[in-house]
Design a protein around this motif. Structure first.
Motif, mmCIF file in Angstrom:
data_model
loop_
_atom_site.group_PDB
_atom_site.id
_atom_site.type_symbol
_atom_site.label_atom_id
_atom_site.label_comp_id
_atom_site.label_asym_id
_atom_site.label_seq_id
_atom_site.Cartn_x
_atom_site.Cartn_y
_atom_site.Cartn_z
ATOM 1 N N PRO A 171 0.497 -1.532 -0.025
ATOM 2 C CA PRO A 171 -0.602 0.441 0.506
ATOM 3 C C PRO A 171 1.016 1.164 0.192
ATOM 4 O O PRO A 171 1.603 1.425 -0.215
ATOM 5 C CB PRO A 171 -0.879 -0.088 1.145
ATOM 6 C CG PRO A 171 -0.377 -1.008 1.689
ATOM 7 C CD PRO A 171 1.174 -2.065 0.851
ATOM 8 N N LEU A 184 -4.340 3.813 3.953
ATOM 9 C CA LEU A 184 -5.454 2.600 3.352
ATOM 10 C C LEU A 184 -6.582 3.434 3.981
ATOM 11 O O LEU A 184 -7.344 4.151 4.508
ATOM 12 C CB LEU A 184 -5.578 0.659 4.175
ATOM 13 C CG LEU A 184 -3.732 0.980 4.277
ATOM 14 C CD1 LEU A 184 -3.391 -0.802 4.886
ATOM 15 C CD2 LEU A 184 -3.503 0.364 2.710
ATOM 16 N N GLN A 217 -7.456 -0.315 -3.261
ATOM 17 C CA GLN A 217 -6.595 -1.333 -3.394
ATOM 18 C C GLN A 217 -7.328 -1.977 -2.735
ATOM 19 O O GLN A 217 -8.166 -2.133 -1.108
ATOM 20 C CB GLN A 217 -5.419 -1.179 -2.706
ATOM 21 C CG GLN A 217 -4.560 -2.887 -2.906
ATOM 22 C CD GLN A 217 -3.085 -2.850 -2.333
ATOM 23 O OE1 GLN A 217 -2.927 -1.087 -2.069
ATOM 24 N NE2 GLN A 217 -2.695 -3.998 -0.799
#
Length: 296
Positions: A171, A184, A217
């Motif tokens: 990430p 995130l 993601q």
């Protein structure tokens, strides 16, 4: 002679100890003087939030004394009463330190899988994680991208998520406070109706359509979205740089949290105490608020 010397020495030590204790007490911030409407365990005993707002306004000088430590001494009804008296304030920008806020009387040992046990799919991966794990090991705060109306969460340790097989690839990261932080769980940012107090808007942090945000993601970001926990946060401003938040899972209240930016707080605190004025970007409602006096 020896007895007298011993007594003098003991008195001297006692005086030093008292001085140290006094200095320690002086170093503690003075808690705010915030009044609360009376209530008991029954829901019918609780005053309407509009009445709380009208009868017990909070002066800016008292909001300037609020700390996460003070908020942690309150029970959930008191936290709700404070939240109902806050404006949304400006939509934040930049990085904020986060802290999960468990009200007095709650251990925080309840499990996320119990809160969202009826959900399908991804929540099954969260069995065994307690709130402390999520709050202390994973979550460190939020980064607001005001112009884009999105945010991302600061995660400093991916070990729990990796252990559960919930991370793929590497990430995006940023450096914050001398530490590497993963960014995130993106969310959309807008003004909207509070799920606690619909009289005025709150700043909403909405993860439902997080997969539409650039940089999404799938693993682990899907956990917070509509195929996962369906997280929806809302925040209101205690003072510039300091926000009180409420987190919901599928519209069910889960926990409180705070967001803090020291630079903004240090820069704007004195002006806020003096004037009580802040930038408002969300609908303030139609109720005429009884403003608490600012410092002269």
């Amino acid at each position: 002679m020896n007895t007298h010397h011993t007594a003098v020495t003991s008195l001297g030590r006692l005086a030093i100890a008292c001085t140290v204790l006094a200095l320690a007490a002086c170093g503690k911030p003075e808690p705010p003087k915030i009044a609360f409407a009376s209530y008991d365990q029954s829901h019918h005993s609780k005053m309407d939030l509009a009445q709380v707002d009208h009868k017990f306004p909070i002066a800016p000088a008292e909001l300037a004394r609020v700390t996460p430590e003070y908020l942690a001494t309150l029970d959930q009804e008191q936290l709700d009463q404070i939240y109902a008296r806050l404006p949304a304030g400006p939509i934040p920008d930049g990085a904020f330190d986060g802290r999960i806020l468990l009200p007095r009387g709650e251990s925080g040992k309840f499990r996320l899988s119990e809160i969202v046990g009826g959900f399908a799919g991804s929540v099954l991966h969260l069995k065994g994680l307690v709130v402390e794990d999520v709050g202390e090991t994973l979550w460190r705060g939020k980064v607001f991208y005001r112009d884009e109306r999105v945010l991302r969460n600061r995660i400093e340790d991916l070990s729990l998520l990796k252990k559960a097989g919930l991370v793929e690839g590497e990430p995006a990261r940023m450096s914050y406070g001398g530490k590497e932080t993963w960014l995130l769980f993106p969310a959309k940012l807008y003004c909207g109706q509070s799920l606690l107090d619909a009289r005025r808007e709150s700043i909403i942090i909405d993860y439902f359509f997080s997969d539409e945000i650039a940089g999404y993601q799938e693993k682990p970001d899907y956990l917070a979205g509509r195929r996962g926990l369906r997280v929806r946060d809302e925040i209101r401003m205690i003072r510039p740089g300091f926000y009180l938040g409420r987190a919901y899972l599928d519209r069910g209240f889960a926990l409180n949290f705070t967001l803090y930016d020291k630079v903004t707080d240090d820069r704007l605190r004195d002006e806020f105490v003096r004037t009580g004025k802040v930038q408002q970007e969300c609908w303030p409602g139609t109720q005429v608020r009884k403003p608490a006096a600012a410092a002269s």
